[in-house]
Design a protein around this motif. Sequence first.
Motif, PDB file in Angstrom:
ATOM      1  N   PHE A 289      44.392 -53.056  78.992  1.00 52.37           N
ATOM      2  CA  PHE A 289      44.464 -51.635  79.315  1.00 52.37           C
ATOM      3  C   PHE A 289      43.395 -50.852  78.552  1.00 52.37           C
ATOM      4  O   PHE A 289      42.772 -49.946  79.096  1.00 52.37           O
ATOM      5  CB  PHE A 289      45.840 -51.062  79.010  1.00 52.37           C
ATOM      6  CG  PHE A 289      46.927 -51.521  79.952  1.00 52.37           C
ATOM      7  CD1 PHE A 289      46.663 -51.817  81.284  1.00 52.37           C
ATOM      8  CD2 PHE A 289      48.224 -51.646  79.505  1.00 52.37           C
ATOM      9  CE1 PHE A 289      47.663 -52.219  82.151  1.00 52.37           C
ATOM     10  CE2 PHE A 289      49.239 -52.051  80.359  1.00 52.37           C
ATOM     11  CZ  PHE A 289      48.961 -52.340  81.682  1.00 52.37           C
TER      12      PHE A 289
ATOM     13  N   ARG B 139      40.397 -48.713  80.195  1.00 51.39           N
ATOM     14  CA  ARG B 139      40.284 -47.314  79.778  1.00 51.39           C
ATOM     15  C   ARG B 139      38.855 -46.992  79.351  1.00 51.39           C
ATOM     16  O   ARG B 139      38.271 -46.001  79.788  1.00 51.39           O
ATOM     17  CB  ARG B 139      41.260 -47.045  78.635  1.00 51.39           C
ATOM     18  CG  ARG B 139      41.243 -45.638  78.117  1.00 51.39           C
ATOM     19  CD  ARG B 139      42.156 -45.543  76.870  1.00 51.39           C
ATOM     20  NE  ARG B 139      42.041 -44.278  76.236  1.00 51.39           N
ATOM     21  CZ  ARG B 139      41.013 -43.868  75.494  1.00 51.39           C
ATOM     22  NH1 ARG B 139      39.984 -44.657  75.301  1.00 51.39           N
ATOM     23  NH2 ARG B 139      40.999 -42.676  74.949  1.00 51.39           N
TER      24      ARG B 139
ATOM     25  N   CYS C 236      41.836 -40.730  86.265  1.00 53.28           N
ATOM     26  CA  CYS C 236      42.291 -42.113  86.198  1.00 53.28           C
ATOM     27  C   CYS C 236      43.609 -42.112  85.438  1.00 53.28           C
ATOM     28  O   CYS C 236      43.678 -41.607  84.317  1.00 53.28           O
ATOM     29  CB  CYS C 236      41.260 -42.991  85.497  1.00 53.28           C
ATOM     30  SG  CYS C 236      41.799 -44.712  85.366  1.00 53.28           S
ATOM     31  N   HIS C 237      44.639 -42.660  86.059  1.00 52.20           N
ATOM     32  CA  HIS C 237      45.970 -42.646  85.464  1.00 52.20           C
ATOM     33  C   HIS C 237      46.545 -44.057  85.422  1.00 52.20           C
ATOM     34  O   HIS C 237      46.542 -44.744  86.444  1.00 52.20           O
ATOM     35  CB  HIS C 237      46.913 -41.756  86.279  1.00 52.20           C
ATOM     36  CG  HIS C 237      46.380 -40.377  86.489  1.00 52.20           C
ATOM     37  ND1 HIS C 237      46.557 -39.373  85.572  1.00 52.20           N
ATOM     38  CD2 HIS C 237      45.650 -39.831  87.504  1.00 52.20           C
ATOM     39  CE1 HIS C 237      45.972 -38.274  86.012  1.00 52.20           C
ATOM     40  NE2 HIS C 237      45.410 -38.534  87.178  1.00 52.20           N
ATOM     41  N   LEU C 238      47.027 -44.470  84.269  1.00 53.07           N
ATOM     42  CA  LEU C 238      47.802 -45.699  84.137  1.00 53.07           C
ATOM     43  C   LEU C 238      49.215 -45.337  84.552  1.00 53.07           C
ATOM     44  O   LEU C 238      49.817 -44.419  83.975  1.00 53.07           O
ATOM     45  CB  LEU C 238      47.755 -46.202  82.690  1.00 53.07           C
ATOM     46  CG  LEU C 238      48.571 -47.448  82.363  1.00 53.07           C
ATOM     47  CD1 LEU C 238      48.118 -48.648  83.179  1.00 53.07           C
ATOM     48  CD2 LEU C 238      48.483 -47.752  80.872  1.00 53.07           C
TER      49      LEU C 238
ATOM     50  N   ASP D  21      48.741 -50.636  88.862  1.00 51.38           N
ATOM     51  CA  ASP D  21      48.533 -50.248  87.464  1.00 51.38           C
ATOM     52  C   ASP D  21      47.793 -48.927  87.287  1.00 51.38           C
ATOM     53  O   ASP D  21      48.132 -48.140  86.408  1.00 51.38           O
ATOM     54  CB  ASP D  21      47.761 -51.359  86.730  1.00 51.38           C
ATOM     55  CG  ASP D  21      48.537 -52.656  86.716  1.00 51.38           C
ATOM     56  OD1 ASP D  21      49.685 -52.642  86.231  1.00 51.38           O
ATOM     57  OD2 ASP D  21      48.016 -53.670  87.216  1.00 51.38           O
ATOM     58  N   TYR D  22      46.766 -48.685  88.085  1.00 46.42           N
ATOM     59  CA  TYR D  22      45.944 -47.487  87.920  1.00 46.42           C
ATOM     60  C   TYR D  22      45.828 -46.739  89.234  1.00 46.42           C
ATOM     61  O   TYR D  22      45.703 -47.354  90.300  1.00 46.42           O
ATOM     62  CB  TYR D  22      44.530 -47.847  87.449  1.00 46.42           C
ATOM     63  CG  TYR D  22      44.487 -48.325  86.030  1.00 46.42           C
ATOM     64  CD1 TYR D  22      44.360 -47.422  84.973  1.00 46.42           C
ATOM     65  CD2 TYR D  22      44.577 -49.667  85.732  1.00 46.42           C
ATOM     66  CE1 TYR D  22      44.340 -47.858  83.664  1.00 46.42           C
ATOM     67  CE2 TYR D  22      44.557 -50.114  84.417  1.00 46.42           C
ATOM     68  CZ  TYR D  22      44.438 -49.205  83.394  1.00 46.42           C
ATOM     69  OH  TYR D  22      44.417 -49.631  82.102  1.00 46.42           O
TER      70      TYR D  22
ATOM     71  N   ILE E 262      43.164 -44.003  90.680  1.00 47.43           N
ATOM     72  CA  ILE E 262      41.844 -43.456  90.391  1.00 47.43           C
ATOM     73  C   ILE E 262      41.465 -42.469  91.494  1.00 47.43           C
ATOM     74  O   ILE E 262      41.647 -42.745  92.677  1.00 47.43           O
ATOM     75  CB  ILE E 262      40.805 -44.596  90.327  1.00 47.43           C
ATOM     76  CG1 ILE E 262      41.181 -45.587  89.225  1.00 47.43           C
ATOM     77  CG2 ILE E 262      39.396 -44.050  90.139  1.00 47.43           C
ATOM     78  CD1 ILE E 262      40.434 -46.903  89.297  1.00 47.43           C
TER      79      ILE E 262
END
Length: 159
Positions: free
Chosen positions: A81, A85, A97-99, A105-106, A108
């Motif tokens: 991760f 990042r 961009c978000h986890l 998982d992401y 974007i």
Amino acid sequence: MDIDRIDRKILDILQREGRLSITELAERVGLSTSPCSERVRRLERAGVIRGYSANVDPAALGRPLLVFVQLTLSSNSGEVFEQVRRELLHEPRVLECHLVSGAFDYLIKARLSAMSEYRDLLAQILRTVPVPAQSNSYVVMEEIKESLVLPVDVAAPAR
């Protein structure tokens, strides 16, 4: 930090009109200039107001294409991760961009000039991710609503 009713009014107004003068802001929230200015500075110092910006038309800068990408990694760990990042943090075409939790998982969000640029960006992302990954992409056909204005309950009781 306690945010009272006047702070909330200030935040509501500044989100919509960030270039408003302190004098005009003070009038609209019912304060004199000095106390209003101090409240704004206090909100800035506390990180409640994180900055000011201009809302620019993407098409005017040759970036009419909006794409969302779901990225699913084959392996998850803190180290993986962190590597993802670092790679995505400095990519200027990636606006967000978000986890996330859930099936991938992401998430974007990217603004691009054309599909060819999207192909290049996706290839770059998949090359730089430290583990094998799968992607699902969504090209926006029409933008219905886009806003950075957070709802502020200006009627919240003072503390």
